[in-house]
Design an enzyme around this catalytic site. Structure first.
Site, mmCIF file in Angstrom:
data_model
loop_
_atom_site.group_PDB
_atom_site.id
_atom_site.type_symbol
_atom_site.label_atom_id
_atom_site.label_comp_id
_atom_site.label_asym_id
_atom_site.label_seq_id
_atom_site.Cartn_x
_atom_site.Cartn_y
_atom_site.Cartn_z
ATOM 1 N N TYR A 120 6.578 -29.708 25.413
ATOM 2 C CA TYR A 120 5.631 -29.065 26.321
ATOM 3 C C TYR A 120 4.526 -30.024 26.773
ATOM 4 O O TYR A 120 3.520 -29.605 27.333
ATOM 5 C CB TYR A 120 4.987 -27.835 25.657
ATOM 6 C CG TYR A 120 5.886 -26.617 25.546
ATOM 7 C CD1 TYR A 120 7.204 -26.647 25.989
ATOM 8 C CD2 TYR A 120 5.417 -25.429 24.999
ATOM 9 C CE1 TYR A 120 8.017 -25.523 25.867
ATOM 10 C CE2 TYR A 120 6.217 -24.305 24.889
ATOM 11 C CZ TYR A 120 7.517 -24.353 25.322
ATOM 12 O OH TYR A 120 8.322 -23.244 25.212
ATOM 13 N N LYS A 171 14.255 -30.146 13.318
ATOM 14 C CA LYS A 171 15.656 -30.450 13.588
ATOM 15 C C LYS A 171 15.817 -31.981 13.513
ATOM 16 O O LYS A 171 16.276 -32.630 14.459
ATOM 17 C CB LYS A 171 16.000 -29.893 14.995
ATOM 18 C CG LYS A 171 17.454 -29.924 15.373
ATOM 19 C CD LYS A 171 18.308 -28.866 14.718
ATOM 20 C CE LYS A 171 19.753 -29.064 15.131
ATOM 21 N NZ LYS A 171 20.720 -28.330 14.313
ATOM 22 N N ASP A 203 17.573 -24.216 13.372
ATOM 23 C CA ASP A 203 18.666 -23.316 13.769
ATOM 24 C C ASP A 203 19.104 -22.449 12.589
ATOM 25 O O ASP A 203 19.309 -21.239 12.722
ATOM 26 C CB ASP A 203 19.837 -24.090 14.396
ATOM 27 C CG ASP A 203 20.264 -25.299 13.580
ATOM 28 O OD1 ASP A 203 19.557 -25.672 12.621
ATOM 29 O OD2 ASP A 203 21.322 -25.882 13.906
ATOM 30 N N ASP A 227 7.202 -21.525 19.570
ATOM 31 C CA ASP A 227 7.189 -20.527 20.634
ATOM 32 C C ASP A 227 8.383 -19.583 20.464
ATOM 33 O O ASP A 227 8.244 -18.361 20.414
ATOM 34 C CB ASP A 227 7.237 -21.260 21.987
ATOM 35 C CG ASP A 227 6.966 -20.336 23.163
ATOM 36 O OD1 ASP A 227 6.664 -19.151 22.938
ATOM 37 O OD2 ASP A 227 7.054 -20.810 24.304
ATOM 38 N N ASP A 231 8.532 -15.644 18.707
ATOM 39 C CA ASP A 231 8.994 -14.512 19.520
ATOM 40 C C ASP A 231 10.155 -13.786 18.832
ATOM 41 O O ASP A 231 10.271 -12.562 18.909
ATOM 42 C CB ASP A 231 9.438 -14.978 20.920
ATOM 43 C CG ASP A 231 8.260 -15.081 21.893
ATOM 44 O OD1 ASP A 231 7.123 -15.277 21.438
ATOM 45 O OD2 ASP A 231 8.484 -14.961 23.118
#
Ligand code: NAI
Ligand code: MG
Length: 330
Positions: A120, A171, A203, A227, A231
């Protein structure tokens, strides 16, 4: 001297839930100085700018900001505002409450999301008609700063059930350089400070969290992962109307519900004020009013459990009725 709190209602239900949260803050005799500022679709229509320079400056100079939501201009408003408060961590609790229908009632997780870099950071390029690229930014300094915050967070007993450690999700088996750095620095800080830290590949974490959320308390993540994973957790606790967040900076902070302007119900006076009231509780705690913040949480939990409840939680109460019930419990 009393702290200066900037209040930005924004658009849609922001205009309903922010006044509700201010009513709750005013129930304490702290003597905050509230300063109103504008941002969002409505101010863009009249002035051409979604985030007037005056608002940016006011937010940058204040002790804290309470923000509602902006409509289509959300990204033009919220990203610069996070920058205005120099926010390095986004704190996102996802907790299921008694009395609220949740997919996973045992969920009680706080995400500490890196708030400035990762994918981002804004380095995207179109190199040809066929090719676009994105540069992912990870610094040791930002990773360590996030980890220091996470250590303080659990040392202060602010994790769910006072847990004294955290999980870092990454990751690094694929993004060896960037997430390798993130993982290495976060774990190093935890070790230096004697804080328990374990790790999950993000994951695998996305599978394990919904299967058994009780296995997790405080989760430290890079920006995009935080993020998405927060959610995901929001989906487990039942309802956007419940989720608060804090963008914490060095000198100040920006506190906002996770939800948007809810155009489908805006103007009807039936929005759930809980997410914004809980954001105000985070604001209180951030400014050192820990006892007051705790009292707000307890009052909110009591109202969620006994009612009245707004329509999103299966009730028929108005925003005002729920707010009055919270203030009453205080
Ligand atoms: P949304 O969060 O506004 O609404 C999604 C659904 O949840 C709607 O059905 C809404 O009625 C419900 N909902 C949300 N908050 C609620 C509350 N407090 N009480 C009761 N029900 C609630 O997300 P959506 O529909 O994707 O976006 C609407 C607008 O909000 C868009 O213009 C979007 O850009 C903006 N937005 C702004 C954000 C921000 O300012 N931080 C964040 C997310 C969206
Ligand atoms: Mg999001």
């Amino acid at each position: 001297m009393a702290e200066e709190i900037v209040v930005i209602e924004g658009d849609g239900i922001g205009r309903e839930v922010v006044p509700a949260a201010i009513e709750v803050l005013e129930a304490f005799d702290i003597g905050f100085e509230f300063v109103e500022a504008e941002a969002g679709d409505a101010v863009k229509e009249t002035t051409g700018e979604a985030l007037p320079a005056e608002t940016y400056e006011t937010v940058a100079d204040a002790d804290a900001t309470l923000f509602g939501a902006a409509g289509e201009t959300a990204a033009d408003v919220i990203l610069p505002l996070r920058d205005a408060v120099d926010s390095f961590v986004n704190v996102r609790p996802a907790k299921a409450y008694p009395g609220v229908d949740a997919l996973r009632p045992e969920t009680d997780v706080v995400f500490l999301r890196e708030n400035t870099e990762g994918v981002y950071a804004g380095h995207e390029d179109r190199l040809s008609e066929d090719l676009s690229t994105l540069t992912r930014v990870v610094t040791s300094s930002a990773s360590r700063e996030l980890a220091e915050y996470a250590c303080e967070f659990v040392e202060d007993g602010r994790g769910p059930d006072g847990r004294d450690g955290f999980t870092v999700a990454h990751k690094s088996n694929v993004m060896r350089e960037t997430d390798g750095r993130f993982r290495r620095e976060v774990l190093a800080v935890a070790e230096e400070r004697g804080v328990d830290a374990d790790e999950e590949l993000m994951d695998a974490f996305a599978t394990k969290l919904p299967l058994d959320p009780s296995g997790y308390g405080v989760v430290v993540c890079p920006n995009l992962a935080g993020d998405v994973l927060s959610d995901l957790a929001a989906g487990l606790v039942g309802g956007l109307g419940l989720l608060p967040s804090a963008n914490v900076g060095h000198e100040n902070g920006l506190f906002e519900p996770v939800h948007g302007t809810a155009p489908d119900i805006a103007g009807e006076g039936i929005a759930n004020p809980t997410a914004t009231v809980l954001s105000a509780a985070m604001l209180l705690e951030h400014l050192g009013y820990v006892e007051e913040g705790g009292r707000v949480r307890t009052a909110v939990e009591s109202v969620l459990s006994d009612g009245p409840r707004t329509g999103d939680l299966g009730g028929d109460a108005t925003t005002e009725e729920v707010t009055a019930a919270i203030v009453d419990r205080l």
